[in-house]
Design an enzyme around this catalytic site. Structure first.
Site: not given
Length: 326
Positions: A196, A224-226, A246
């Site tokens: 990231t 998918r969401i982080g 991150t």
């Protein structure tokens, strides 16, 4: 006021055997975007403008996992996400599931500035982007040959893979081999090294801002969401600090990591570095992650609990540092 400060990151979790050439490429990119931010701050740009400017530049370079060069989903496409937060009034904007928006962080800024909402995703975010007239490109623009090859490796191994630079053996790094996998939400993954990108800034007026952008996991499930677009998890800014995280997204989400830095500063009375150290040590459980942070008084800090984090920082008094390792 102690003056402005800025920090950038390109992800935590680095192969200790990363070739010297790749290390140098990473440092050159971090130095370039750091200098871009420094020049803007010297020209009296606001914190929120600088974090957007810097993250846009990182999204446009395929080296890290954001914008062009984003990790590929299980279907071989790109789904990007980003967030931005202005500590003045804790205004924020976030987006997920982007497939054609050239610079996700700028769409997140528009969500904050031009919509009544804080978070838009997938088709709704894409529709908003068209209404706002932002630059859009075909999904193929974001796909690099390196990531195509990595996706093939991931599918051959039937695993979620974060990055090809991490060795497949050795628990001494953030990554592990199949014989001793780390876990995400209780499920094993074979290789761990998220990349990231993010930026945090406090400007000469003491205003704090943060922005984070990512392509997510390689071979991730569609949808998918982080942590990166989640305010308080991957990104947070308030009147006392700004934070960008991150690492292992699910662990960052569980620990509301970015908000925790501000919380312990506010409620425990800790200084910035002590707050960062406390959060990295006490709020990640067994997760692996890192973060960068600035305070309203011009302090800059970072922390991570794995081998290496691509990072750079600078302050108005002339201090500047770009590094990867401890």
């Amino acid at each position: 006021m102690a003056g402005w400060a800025i920090a950038v990151h390109g992800g935590a979790g680095v192969d200790p055997n990363l070739p010297a050439e790749r290390q140098e490429q990473a440092k050159q990119l971090l130095t370039r975007v750091l200098n871009l931010g420094i020049d803007a701050l010297r020209s009296s740009a606001s914190a929120i403008d600088v974090v957007e400017l810097v993250v846009r530049e990182l999204e446009s370079d395929p080296f890290f996992n954001s914008g062009r060069g984003s990790a590929l989903t299980e279907n071989g496409t790109v789904e990007m996400e980003a967030s931005i937060m202005d500590g003045m009034g804790r205004r924020c904007g976030a987006v997920s599931g982007l497939t054609t928006v050239k610079n996700p962080v700028s769409l997140a800024r528009l969500v904050m500035d031009k919509s009544p909402h804080s978070y838009l995703a997938f088709s709704g975010a894409e529709k908003f982007a068209k209404q706002m007239g932002v630059e859009m490109v075909d999904n193929e623009y974001f796909i690099t040959q390196d990531n195509v090859e990595m996706l093939k490796q991931a599918k051959d191994a039937d695993s979620i893979v974060f990055d090809y630079r991490i060795p497949t053996v050795g628990y001494e790094t953030c990554g592990t081999g199949v014989q001793s996998p780390i876990h995400m939400n209780g499920l094993p993954i074979s290789i761990y090294a998220p990349e990231t990108v993010g930026c945090v800034v406090v400007d000469s007026q003491g205003r704090c801002a943060a922005a984070t952008s990512t392509g997510g996991l390689l071979n991730k499930r569609m949808g998918r969401i982080g942590d990166s677009p989640l305010i308080g998890a991957g990104t947070y800014a308030c009147d006392i600090c700004a934070v960008s995280c991150t690492g292992e997204g699910e662990a960052i989400i569980r620990g509301t990591l970015a908000r925790e830095v501000g919380a312990v500063m506010e409620y425990k009375g800790l200084g910035l570095q002590d707050a960062v150290d406390f959060v990295i040590k006490e709020r990640l459980d067994e997760g692996k992650a890192g973060l960068i942070a600035v305070s309203k008084t011009g302090e800059v800090s970072y922390g991570f609990n794995c081998v290496g984090m691509f990072r750079g920082c600078a302050t108005q008094n002339g201090f500047m540092e770009v590094g990867i390792w401890d």
